[in-house]
Scaffold this active site. Structure first.
Site, PDB file in Angstrom:
ATOM      1  N   HIS A   1       0.819  -1.210   0.000  1.00 47.40           N
ATOM      2  CA  HIS A   1       0.000   0.000   0.000  1.00 47.40           C
ATOM      3  C   HIS A   1       0.852   1.259   0.000  1.00 47.40           C
ATOM      4  O   HIS A   1       0.319   2.353  -0.168  1.00 47.40           O
ATOM      5  CB  HIS A   1      -0.970   0.010   1.188  1.00 47.40           C
TER       6      HIS A   1
ATOM      7  N   HIS B   1       7.457   7.311   4.776  1.00 51.24           N
ATOM      8  CA  HIS B   1       6.735   6.731   3.645  1.00 51.24           C
ATOM      9  C   HIS B   1       5.917   7.825   2.976  1.00 51.24           C
ATOM     10  O   HIS B   1       5.775   8.933   3.504  1.00 51.24           O
ATOM     11  CB  HIS B   1       5.849   5.564   4.088  1.00 51.24           C
TER      12      HIS B   1
ATOM     13  N   HIS C   1       2.362   9.138   0.636  1.00 52.83           N
ATOM     14  CA  HIS C   1       0.971   8.979   0.225  1.00 52.83           C
ATOM     15  C   HIS C   1       0.714   9.883  -0.979  1.00 52.83           C
ATOM     16  O   HIS C   1       1.273  10.974  -1.081  1.00 52.83           O
ATOM     17  CB  HIS C   1       0.007   9.376   1.352  1.00 52.83           C
TER      18      HIS C   1
ATOM     19  N   HIS D   1       5.409  11.231   5.171  1.00 53.08           N
ATOM     20  CA  HIS D   1       5.278  11.091   6.619  1.00 53.08           C
ATOM     21  C   HIS D   1       6.605  10.610   7.199  1.00 53.08           C
ATOM     22  O   HIS D   1       7.108   9.554   6.802  1.00 53.08           O
ATOM     23  CB  HIS D   1       4.183  10.082   6.980  1.00 53.08           C
TER      24      HIS D   1
ATOM     25  N   THR E   1      -2.985   7.070   9.940  1.00 52.39           N
ATOM     26  CA  THR E   1      -3.946   7.193   8.836  1.00 52.39           C
ATOM     27  C   THR E   1      -4.174   5.881   8.105  1.00 52.39           C
ATOM     28  O   THR E   1      -4.833   5.855   7.068  1.00 52.39           O
ATOM     29  CB  THR E   1      -3.492   8.271   7.838  1.00 52.39           C
TER      30      THR E   1
END
Length: 278
Positions: free
Chosen positions: A102, A128, A130, A147, A217
């Site tokens: 993901h 990582h 997003h 993040h 999140t």
């Protein structure tokens, strides 16, 4: 004391009280690495609106009242200069890169430094990405959010978020990691050493930031996370953003959790006095 000063002090007190209320579990600050159990696809049986009912330990995803991300709207933001400049000391450290399916994560194996908040040291563990951004600013969503995940000795989490938009400049950290990202693309749970990574390339020098208390999140959506969102938006090239999107599973290219209810939470902002350079 002036009304403005009273408001600033009140906001700082409320934030401190919120930090004291939350004591996460020992492993609660780790996002799940089993991406086949959830998705970001709206309406999917494993989509964001169902995360809280997939597993008992993910209940906070549905029932939590301090969930992230949120919209950083100016109506709920209070200027609190007493927050002060971000107190962090990062250093280059050995790291590995992991395709979690993901997202793409850089895991630090050595001491990459720390962030100090209210006298507590939070050690940088991983970072990582997003895409698009999870947090929005006055309703605006940017192209990518990084993040930097920190953890204290008491297993509490603090995350620094950096927002990006597609521009004419490469991101220096991603430029270094591009060969490794290509090698772990489309191979879930593949981890490879990437040598020394300097997290200072990710943090930048911007001084203005937002601060609030929220959650992870991704499942298990553990609450009590101290969020710091850097206000200055940085640049990432289109090909770097596409590389990150193509490296993860097809249904994870858009891996941003929908906005959550603020539930009357205070959002503070630190901004230096006008005569300071920032």
């Amino acid at each position: 004391m002036s009304p403005a000063r009273l408001a600033a002090v009140a906001a700082a007190v409320l934030l401190a009280a919120a930090l004291l209320r939350v004591v996460p579990g020992a492993r609660g600050q780790e996002e799940t690495e089993h991406e086949e159990e959830f998705s970001y696809v709206p309406g999917d049986e494993h989509g964001p609106e169902h995360w809280g009912s997939i597993k008992a330990e993910w209940a906070a995803c549905g029932a939590g009242r301090m969930q992230s991300p949120i919209d950083l709207s100016h109506e709920r933001v209070s200027l609190v200069r007493s927050l002060g400049y971000l107190s962090h000391s990062y250093r280059p450290a050995e790291a590995s890169i992991v395709n979690r399916g993901h997202d793409i994560m850089v895991r630090f194996e050595g001491d990459a430094g720390s962030l100090v908040i209210n006298g507590t040291a939070y050690y940088l563990r991983q970072l990582h990405w997003h895409s698009p951004t999870e947090h929005t600013v006055d309703g605006r969503r940017y192209d990518m959010e990084l993040h930097l995940v920190h953890e204290s000795a008491e297993n509490k989490a603090a995350v620094i978020a950096v927002l990006y938009e597609i521009g004419g400049h490469d991101d220096a950290l991603l430029r270094q990691l591009e060969p490794a990202i290509r090698r772990v693309a489309d191979v879930r749970d593949r981890e490879m050493r990437v040598g020394v990574v300097d997290p200072r390339r990710a943090r930048g020098r911007a001084s203005v930031y937002y601060r609030y208390v929220g959650s992870l999140t991704a499942p298990p959506c553990t609450e009590g996370v101290i969020w710091t969102i850097v206000k200055r938006v940085r640049s990432v090239s289109k090909h770097q953003l596409e590389l990150l999107r193509e490296a993860v599973h097809d249904d994870m290219e858009n891996n941003a959790r929908p906005l959550q209810e603020a539930n009357h939470r205070d959002v503070s902002m630190f901004r230096p006095k006008p005569n300071k350079q920032y």
